[in-house]
Design a protein around this motif. Structure first.
Motif, short mmCIF file in Angstrom:
data_model
loop_
_atom_site.label_atom_id
_atom_site.label_comp_id
_atom_site.label_asym_id
_atom_site.label_seq_id
_atom_site.Cartn_x
_atom_site.Cartn_y
_atom_site.Cartn_z
N VAL A 129 36.50 -28.77 47.35
CA VAL A 129 35.37 -28.67 47.99
C VAL A 129 35.00 -29.52 49.06
CG1 VAL A 129 32.72 -28.91 47.60
CG2 VAL A 129 33.76 -27.80 45.93
N TYR A 130 35.25 -30.82 48.62
CA TYR A 130 35.06 -31.92 49.65
C TYR A 130 35.90 -32.19 50.93
CZ TYR A 130 31.58 -34.09 46.66
OH TYR A 130 30.31 -34.23 46.12
N TYR A 178 35.08 -29.94 53.56
CA TYR A 178 33.82 -29.99 53.91
C TYR A 178 33.43 -31.18 54.76
CZ TYR A 178 28.94 -31.52 53.28
OH TYR A 178 27.67 -32.05 53.56
N THR A 187 32.01 -31.40 58.72
CA THR A 187 30.80 -32.21 58.70
C THR A 187 30.84 -33.59 60.00
OG1 THR A 187 30.25 -32.16 56.34
CG2 THR A 187 29.40 -34.04 57.60
N SER A 245 24.74 -36.59 52.82
CA SER A 245 25.29 -35.23 53.35
C SER A 245 26.75 -35.22 52.93
CB SER A 245 25.09 -35.22 54.88
OG SER A 245 23.87 -34.75 55.11
N LEU A 301 26.94 -34.52 49.33
CA LEU A 301 26.53 -33.42 48.76
C LEU A 301 25.59 -33.84 47.64
CD1 LEU A 301 29.71 -31.25 48.57
CD2 LEU A 301 27.64 -30.89 50.17
N ALA A 353 25.52 -26.14 53.41
CA ALA A 353 25.82 -27.15 52.24
C ALA A 353 25.03 -27.43 51.27
CB ALA A 353 26.53 -28.29 52.71
N TRP A 354 23.43 -26.91 51.27
CA TRP A 354 22.78 -27.37 50.01
C TRP A 354 23.14 -26.44 48.94
CZ3 TRP A 354 20.30 -23.23 47.51
CH2 TRP A 354 20.05 -22.03 48.40
N LEU A 357 26.25 -26.17 47.99
CA LEU A 357 27.35 -26.97 47.33
C LEU A 357 26.78 -27.98 46.14
CD1 LEU A 357 29.85 -27.32 50.37
CD2 LEU A 357 29.83 -25.56 48.31
N SER A 358 25.54 -28.60 46.41
CA SER A 358 24.87 -29.60 45.72
C SER A 358 24.66 -28.79 44.33
CB SER A 358 23.61 -29.87 46.00
OG SER A 358 23.55 -30.66 47.36
N TYR A 389 35.26 -19.66 52.53
CA TYR A 389 34.72 -20.87 52.54
C TYR A 389 34.66 -21.57 54.13
CZ TYR A 389 33.86 -25.84 50.69
OH TYR A 389 33.28 -26.99 50.68
N LEU A 445 31.13 -22.42 55.78
CA LEU A 445 30.77 -23.63 56.50
C LEU A 445 30.65 -23.91 57.88
CD1 LEU A 445 33.14 -26.24 54.23
CD2 LEU A 445 30.56 -25.65 54.11
#
Length: 364
Positions: free
Chosen positions: A85-86, A89, A93, A125, A128, A144-145, A147-148, A296, A300
């Protein structure tokens, strides 16, 4: 009956993953270019998020079910999920932050206006940490909301690995109780972004995915083609009804996406698993599988890209339908390119580094 225990990839689901990402892209394009276009039909493509949540629950449970009570597997489990994920991302970002800075410097106005770009806003952000969607606050990359929600589910599933199935079931039961209490307004958590996310009814969709994965692992999903097609058709019909009702704002009970869209998508996933086959010579399916691999990156990078492209194209084209088609096509292709040239090389680099450090990181 086929044994799924050694199955690594469900190609049908991967195809739908790509379709769902494009659905979300088209939803935002329809909304930003002209929400009256197509009578707003594509805007309901936001429901692709519901598909992603169910699929995520399926994948996490399916891959990690055997680790219940094996605490030494927790580190490997978390590293797999967080690395998936990170890193990419964070890269996107950072790219959008730099772009926003350049726009402010040279054009006098940035495009990120949905979150305060102070230290805490940027930190939340990157981590997350849930934002207050009720107050229209979103992460730097707005989509990305979702992904939280993913991160919260990963953490809760970690309890499954730390403890055992019964404790996990108890915790999930308590979790779903608070989701229900929040849905029926028995409790009010709107002032807390974390609690609002934790108690959101969309979390039920992760459980749908876990249930389907459990059925798959226990070989309780029928491999009868007629049954598979029937379940798939029922899911598609229910999805069409929910889609049309949402377009026309026809709701016979309080809005609950995990019911209106979660149930149809769950049936579709069940049917697709039942009908799972793969022909390596099928070029159309190969293309859809690749689209699923790139989902993905498409997900994003598309939102802010639409904002930028729309500003450019609306000055040179007055046909909204043409702008919609161009934006959708260009950003789908761009997402696939970003996957091939950025996301996959990054993940391969992480794999190589992990092997050198003798760290067992596996990215699914």
């Amino acid at each position: 009956m086929q044994d799924y225990s050694n199955t690594k990839i469900f190609y049908n689901l991967q195809c739908c993953r790509g379709i769902a990402a494009v659905m979300v892209l088209m939803a935002h394009a329809n909304l930003m270019v002209d929400k009256q276009m197509f009578s707003g039909a594509f805007i309901i493509g936001w429901s692709g998020v519901d598909f992603f949540f169910i699929l995520s629950g399926f994948i996490i449970y399916y891959i990690n079910f055997k680790y219940a009570g094996k605490r030494n597997e927790l580190k490997k489990y978390l590293s797999k999920r967080l690395i998936r994920v990170y890193p990419i991302y964070w890269l996107y970002t950072t790219a959008f932050l730099i772009l926003n800075y350049l726009l402010i410097k040279f054009a006098g106005k940035g495009i990120i206006n949905w979150i305060s770009l102070d230290f805490m806003g940027i930190l939340r952000s990157y981590l997350l940490y849930p934002t207050n969607i009720v107050k229209s606050e979103m992460p730097i990359i707005p989509v990305a909301w979702t992904l939280s929600f993913e991160i919260i589910f990963y953490i809760i599933f970690g309890v499954y690995i730390l403890s055992n199935k019964k404790i996990f079931q108890l915790i999930v039961g308590i979790w779903m109780l608070f989701v229900a209490l929040n849905f029926f307004k028995v409790i009010d958590v709107t002032q807390s972004p974390l609690l609002s996310t934790l108690c959101n009814a969309k979390n039920i969709e992760f459980i749908y995915g876990c249930v389907i994965a459990h059925l798959s692992l226990k070989n309780k999903i029928s491999r009868n083609r007629s049954i598979g097609i029937s379940v798939l058709l029922v899911g598609m019909i229910l999805l069409a009804i929910s889609w049309i009702n949402e377009m026309n704002q026809c709701r016979y009970f309080p809005k609950m996406d995990s019911l209106n869209f979660g149930i149809p998508y769950s049936l579709i996933i069940y049917g697709l698993i039942s009908l799972e086959t793969y022909n390596p010579n099928n070029k159309i399916k190969n293309s859809l599988v690749f689209l699923g691999d790139a989902s993905y990156s498409i997900y994003l990078m598309h939102y802010i890209s639409i904002v930028i492209l729309y500003v450019i194209f609306k000055r040179i084209m007055h046909n909204h339908y043409g702008v919609f088609v161009i934006i959708t096509t260009v950003l789908t292709a761009a997402g696939c390119i970003c996957y091939s040239w950025i996301e996959m090389p990054l993940l391969k680099t992480i794999r190589r580094y992990s092997k050198k450090q003798n760290t067992p990181v596996i990215v699914h």
